[in-house]
Write a protein that holds these residues in place. Structure first.
Motif, PDB file in Angstrom:
ATOM      1  N   GLU A 156      12.717  12.824   6.197  1.00  0.00           N
ATOM      2  CA  GLU A 156      12.844  12.757   4.739  1.00  0.00           C
ATOM      3  C   GLU A 156      13.666  11.535   4.329  1.00  0.00           C
ATOM      4  OE1 GLU A 156      11.276  14.546   2.500  1.00  0.00           O
ATOM      5  OE2 GLU A 156      10.388  15.904   3.954  1.00  0.00           O
ATOM      6  N   LYS A 157      14.714  11.268   5.085  1.00  0.00           N
ATOM      7  CA  LYS A 157      15.558  10.094   4.813  1.00  0.00           C
ATOM      8  C   LYS A 157      14.729   8.817   4.927  1.00  0.00           C
ATOM      9  CE  LYS A 157      18.244   8.843   8.083  1.00  0.00           C
ATOM     10  NZ  LYS A 157      19.289   8.825   9.101  1.00  0.00           N
ATOM     11  N   GLN A 158      13.950   8.713   5.996  1.00  0.00           N
ATOM     12  CA  GLN A 158      13.095   7.532   6.184  1.00  0.00           C
ATOM     13  C   GLN A 158      12.053   7.417   5.082  1.00  0.00           C
ATOM     14  OE1 GLN A 158      14.966   5.512   8.419  1.00  0.00           O
ATOM     15  NE2 GLN A 158      12.935   4.664   8.239  1.00  0.00           N
ATOM     16  N   SER A 207       9.683   2.671  -1.771  1.00  0.00           N
ATOM     17  CA  SER A 207       9.520   1.466  -2.593  1.00  0.00           C
ATOM     18  C   SER A 207       8.744   0.401  -1.837  1.00  0.00           C
ATOM     19  CB  SER A 207      10.871   0.928  -3.057  1.00  0.00           C
ATOM     20  OG  SER A 207      11.667   0.582  -1.952  1.00  0.00           O
ATOM     21  N   LEU A 208       8.948   0.300  -0.534  1.00  0.00           N
ATOM     22  CA  LEU A 208       8.198  -0.660   0.276  1.00  0.00           C
ATOM     23  C   LEU A 208       6.715  -0.303   0.296  1.00  0.00           C
ATOM     24  CD1 LEU A 208       8.254  -3.111   2.168  1.00  0.00           C
ATOM     25  CD2 LEU A 208       8.686  -1.524   4.047  1.00  0.00           C
ATOM     26  N   LEU A 209       6.407   0.970   0.411  1.00  0.00           N
ATOM     27  CA  LEU A 209       5.007   1.407   0.400  1.00  0.00           C
ATOM     28  C   LEU A 209       4.340   1.089  -0.928  1.00  0.00           C
ATOM     29  CD1 LEU A 209       5.327   4.871   2.174  1.00  0.00           C
ATOM     30  CD2 LEU A 209       4.264   2.809   3.086  1.00  0.00           C
ATOM     31  N   PHE A 210       5.049   1.350  -2.034  1.00  0.00           N
ATOM     32  CA  PHE A 210       4.485   1.037  -3.344  1.00  0.00           C
ATOM     33  C   PHE A 210       4.268  -0.465  -3.496  1.00  0.00           C
ATOM     34  CE2 PHE A 210       6.327   5.155  -5.131  1.00  0.00           C
ATOM     35  CZ  PHE A 210       5.101   5.783  -5.105  1.00  0.00           C
ATOM     36  N   GLN A 211       5.220  -1.253  -3.034  1.00  0.00           N
ATOM     37  CA  GLN A 211       5.094  -2.707  -3.132  1.00  0.00           C
ATOM     38  C   GLN A 211       3.895  -3.191  -2.321  1.00  0.00           C
ATOM     39  OE1 GLN A 211       8.413  -4.837  -1.495  1.00  0.00           O
ATOM     40  NE2 GLN A 211       7.868  -6.742  -2.507  1.00  0.00           N
ATOM     41  N   ASN A 212       3.738  -2.680  -1.114  1.00  0.00           N
ATOM     42  CA  ASN A 212       2.597  -3.074  -0.282  1.00  0.00           C
ATOM     43  C   ASN A 212       1.272  -2.646  -0.917  1.00  0.00           C
ATOM     44  OD1 ASN A 212       4.255  -4.284   1.593  1.00  0.00           O
ATOM     45  ND2 ASN A 212       4.259  -2.537   2.981  1.00  0.00           N
ATOM     46  N   ASN A 213       1.244  -1.464  -1.518  1.00  0.00           N
ATOM     47  CA  ASN A 213       0.029  -1.030  -2.218  1.00  0.00           C
ATOM     48  C   ASN A 213      -0.301  -1.962  -3.367  1.00  0.00           C
ATOM     49  OD1 ASN A 213      -0.466   1.156  -0.577  1.00  0.00           O
ATOM     50  ND2 ASN A 213       0.471   2.640  -1.952  1.00  0.00           N
ATOM     51  N   ASP A 214       0.707  -2.342  -4.143  1.00  0.00           N
ATOM     52  CA  ASP A 214       0.491  -3.246  -5.274  1.00  0.00           C
ATOM     53  C   ASP A 214      -0.051  -4.588  -4.809  1.00  0.00           C
ATOM     54  OD1 ASP A 214       1.348  -1.316  -6.995  1.00  0.00           O
ATOM     55  OD2 ASP A 214       3.348  -2.173  -7.306  1.00  0.00           O
ATOM     56  N   ILE A 215       0.517  -5.102  -3.740  1.00  0.00           N
ATOM     57  CA  ILE A 215       0.059  -6.396  -3.210  1.00  0.00           C
ATOM     58  C   ILE A 215      -1.373  -6.282  -2.708  1.00  0.00           C
ATOM     59  CG2 ILE A 215       0.407  -8.073  -1.345  1.00  0.00           C
ATOM     60  CD1 ILE A 215       3.444  -7.546  -1.699  1.00  0.00           C
ATOM     61  N   GLY A 216      -1.686  -5.215  -2.010  1.00  0.00           N
ATOM     62  CA  GLY A 216      -3.040  -5.011  -1.496  1.00  0.00           C
ATOM     63  C   GLY A 216      -4.061  -4.889  -2.605  1.00  0.00           C
TER      64      GLY A 216
END
Length: 141
Positions: free
Chosen positions: A110-112, A118-127
């Motif tokens: 859960e901590k991870q 936020s990194l996952l959302f950023q990568n999705n946005d870039i993709g």
């Protein structure tokens, strides 16, 4: 109460279930907050897990380890006759130890997840931006 009775009571009271409407303001239920949170809130939650929940859970597990071990030793056979309590405590402690380990693993994941959101959302946005901005034959004009 059986389902037929509950359905009849709801029908008599005029209560209806509607699935084609928006949730009330403030989230999905009466007075419940939205699940959305800011990156700062996610970071604070991850830090709380790391600084408080994980160490406190480990400390509680270690303390239980010591006291249960002492109790098991106290109830074991000393002259060929032991208490059934010793074996039962040992078995219960083994099950509890597995649960603590599973909880510690869950807290870590859960901590991870909180830290990676936020990194996952950023990568999705870039993709998505890359896919949307692929070259077109109209770009030449």
């Amino acid at each position: 109460m059986v389902w037929d009775e509950r359905g009849q009571i709801r029908a008599d009271s005029g209560e209806r279930m509607r699935l084609n409407q928006l949730a009330p303001d403030g989230g999905g239920g009466a007075g419940t907050p939205d699940l959305a949170s800011t990156p700062a809130q996610k970071k604070a939650a991850a830090n709380a897990i790391e600084k408080h929940l994980e160490p406190d859970t480990k400390k509680a597990g270690d303390k239980a380890e010591e006291s249960t071990g002492a109790a098991v030793k106290e109830f074991t056979a000393k002259d060929g006759e032991g208490w059934d309590t010793s074996a039962a405590l040992k078995k219960a402690h083994e099950a509890w130890e597995k649960q603590v380990k599973a909880l510690m693993n869950r807290l870590g994941s859960e901590k991870q997840a909180l830290r990676n959101t936020s990194l996952l959302f950023q990568n999705n946005d870039i993709g998505i931006a890359t896919q949307a901005r692929q070259s077109s034959s109209l770009d030449k004009y």
